[in-house]
Design an enzyme around this catalytic site. Structure first.
Site, short mmCIF file in Angstrom:
data_model
loop_
_atom_site.label_atom_id
_atom_site.label_comp_id
_atom_site.label_asym_id
_atom_site.label_seq_id
_atom_site.Cartn_x
_atom_site.Cartn_y
_atom_site.Cartn_z
N THR A 1 -0.02 -7.23 11.96
CA THR A 1 -1.00 -6.41 11.21
C THR A 1 -2.04 -6.81 11.07
O THR A 1 -3.21 -6.56 11.04
CB THR A 1 -0.24 -5.82 9.95
OG1 THR A 1 0.86 -5.15 10.19
CG2 THR A 1 -1.28 -5.07 9.08
N TYR B 1 -1.75 2.14 11.69
CA TYR B 1 -2.48 1.31 12.47
C TYR B 1 -1.82 0.86 13.83
O TYR B 1 -0.37 0.98 13.87
CB TYR B 1 -3.10 0.29 11.91
CG TYR B 1 -1.99 -0.62 11.22
CD1 TYR B 1 -1.38 -1.62 11.86
CD2 TYR B 1 -1.49 -0.25 9.90
CE1 TYR B 1 -0.31 -2.32 11.31
CE2 TYR B 1 -0.58 -0.96 9.22
CZ TYR B 1 -0.11 -2.01 9.90
OH TYR B 1 1.16 -2.68 9.32
N SER C 1 5.61 -7.78 15.51
CA SER C 1 6.58 -8.77 15.32
C SER C 1 8.09 -8.16 15.33
O SER C 1 8.79 -8.81 15.38
CB SER C 1 6.45 -9.94 14.19
OG SER C 1 6.71 -9.11 12.95
N THR D 1 4.45 -9.33 9.56
CA THR D 1 5.00 -9.70 8.36
C THR D 1 6.54 -9.61 8.55
O THR D 1 7.35 -10.06 8.02
CB THR D 1 4.43 -9.12 7.23
OG1 THR D 1 4.60 -7.64 7.62
CG2 THR D 1 3.09 -9.33 6.77
N ASP D 2 6.81 -8.75 9.66
CA ASP D 2 8.11 -8.06 9.56
C ASP D 2 9.20 -9.01 9.94
O ASP D 2 10.22 -9.04 9.34
CB ASP D 2 8.23 -6.97 10.66
CG ASP D 2 7.56 -5.66 9.80
OD1 ASP D 2 7.33 -5.54 8.77
OD2 ASP D 2 7.37 -4.56 10.65
N LYS E 1 10.64 -11.04 3.32
CA LYS E 1 9.75 -10.10 3.09
C LYS E 1 10.63 -9.20 2.20
O LYS E 1 11.73 -8.69 2.37
CB LYS E 1 9.53 -9.58 4.14
CG LYS E 1 8.36 -8.35 4.19
CD LYS E 1 7.73 -7.69 5.35
CE LYS E 1 6.91 -6.65 5.16
NZ LYS E 1 6.24 -5.98 6.26
N GLU F 1 38.49 -17.85 4.77
CA GLU F 1 38.83 -18.50 6.25
C GLU F 1 37.48 -17.82 6.95
O GLU F 1 37.46 -18.42 8.11
CB GLU F 1 40.11 -17.66 6.83
CG GLU F 1 39.91 -16.02 6.70
CD GLU F 1 40.09 -15.66 5.13
OE1 GLU F 1 39.39 -14.91 4.68
OE2 GLU F 1 41.10 -15.76 4.38
C1 SIN Z 1 4.30 -6.66 12.36
O1 SIN Z 1 5.07 -7.30 11.70
O2 SIN Z 1 3.78 -7.20 13.51
C2 SIN Z 1 3.73 -5.56 11.86
C3 SIN Z 1 3.95 -5.38 10.46
C4 SIN Z 1 3.06 -6.54 9.67
O3 SIN Z 1 2.39 -7.55 10.28
O4 SIN Z 1 2.96 -6.20 8.47
#
Ligand code: SIN
Length: 339
Positions: free
Chosen positions: A13, A27, A63, A96-97, A171, A303
């Site tokens: 992002t 986006y 990501s 972020t993902d 996250k 186990e």
């Molecule tokens: C991503 O993870 O590439 C898209 C979402 C983000 O970066 O917040």
């Protein structure tokens, strides 16, 4: 010497563009190159001080689509730059993902000696670059401040003025700007008006889990490790189906991480299926689906090995890397055996 900061772009992002500048959720990620992102940050020269900037685009993806091939390429480029005597630290811009997975992966495969001397700082954004109020530029400035800090070591994540370790970062929110948390461990520090305030020392980096150098990782096959979850009414059907002979062209499953309930508890039928998988030689690790804490070993569920406090997604990476090592060791023994 030791003054260069290398920015490696991977997309996300932070590099995203929306058609409407007011749109922070609709986006397309990974549209702007890292060099252009850096060029658009007001105050970057001031933040850099006497550091010199270099940048390189390693991949350009959302990501969620990160995979073994991209990881190998990234690990190789990070290690290449980290090993240069004129480079002080590497900053990676990332979506972020799956940032927490990439951070943990890098912390487990990069050369441990280098990570005890230098930092790899992952940063990101929750709003696209096209936003009227993007958070990416500030996060990149904060990443520069952390990368320039003498106390920064190992793989770190910086978002919303907060510094997290690769092991603990997670996250925890789908759209809030401060979307990351380090759970009970807490953050390592904060970036305040360009200054870093550490509240904990960076964790001492152990030896890389990987017996192969990152330059040889890409020749290994990423073993298929699936995550299954325990919930009301869970059964062993998914695990049993996955253990059957795979369809042509499909990779066989090599292991499971179970995101158990509470202290890693698992429905009796799912537990039975996981034990069957274990008996077939598959790796099985028990984590918890709880957002905090870790599975405390208990004789009642002893186990199946527990994830040593790793979240299910990180336990999956650890198990996969262990399986890669085992396969490499077995191949070595095979070649060393007299014919
Ligand atoms: C991503 O993870 O590439 C898209 C979402 C983000 O970066 O917040």
């Amino acid at each position: 010497m030791l003054k260069k900061l290398v920015f490696l772009g991977t997309g996300g992002t932070i590099a995203g563009i929306a058609t409407d500048t007011a749109d922070n959720v609709g986006y397309t990620a990974a549209q702007v190159g890292v060099e252009r992102l850096l060029g658009a940050i007001p105050g970057l020269q001031h933040a850099l001080g006497d550091s010199v900037l270099e940048s390189e685009q390693v991949v350009q993806i959302d990501s969620k689509d990160m995979g073994w091939r991209q990881w190998c390429a990234l690990a190789q480029r990070v290690q290449h730059h980290l090993a240069r005597p004129d480079v002080a630290a590497v900053v990676v811009t990332h979506g972020t993902d799956t940032l927490e997975e990439t951070a943990f992966f890098l912390s487990r495969v990069l050369d441990g000696q280098l990570l005890r001397e230098k930092a790899v700082v992952l940063t990101c954004a929750m709003r696209p670059a096209s936003s009227t109020a993007p958070d990416g530029p500030q996060n990149m400035l904060d990443a520069v401040a952390v990368a320039r800090s003498e106390s920064a070591l190992g793989v770190l994540a910086v978002c919303a003025g907060t510094i997290h370790s690769a092991r603990d970062v997670q996250k925890v929110h789908p759209y809030r700007l401060n979307a990351f948390d380090s759970g009970e461990a807490g953050p390592l520090g904060f970036v305040e008006e360009g200054r870093v305030r550490w509240v904990h020392p960076c964790p001492v980096v152990g030896a890389s889990v990987c017996s192969r150098s990152v330059h040889h990782l890409s020749s290994a096959e990423w073993p298929r490790v699936e995550i299954v979850m325990n919930y009301v009414g869970a059964t062993g059907a998914t695990v049993r189906a996955l253990c059957r002979v795979p369809a042509t062209g499909e990779q066989p499953v090599r292991g499971f991480v179970v995101a158990g309930t509470g202290n890693g508890t698992v429905h009796e039928d799912l537990l039975l299926a996981l034990r069957e998988a274990q008996a077939q030689g598959l790796g099985v690790v028990r984590a918890t689906r709880c957002a905090q804490g870790c599975v405390v070993p208990s004789s009642a569920i002893g186990e199946l090995p527990d994830s040593q406090g790793l979240s299910p997604v990180k336990a999956r990476i650890e198990l996969a890397l262990e399986l890669i090592n085992k396969a490499a060791d077995a191949a070595l023994v095979k070649t060393a055996l007299p014919v």
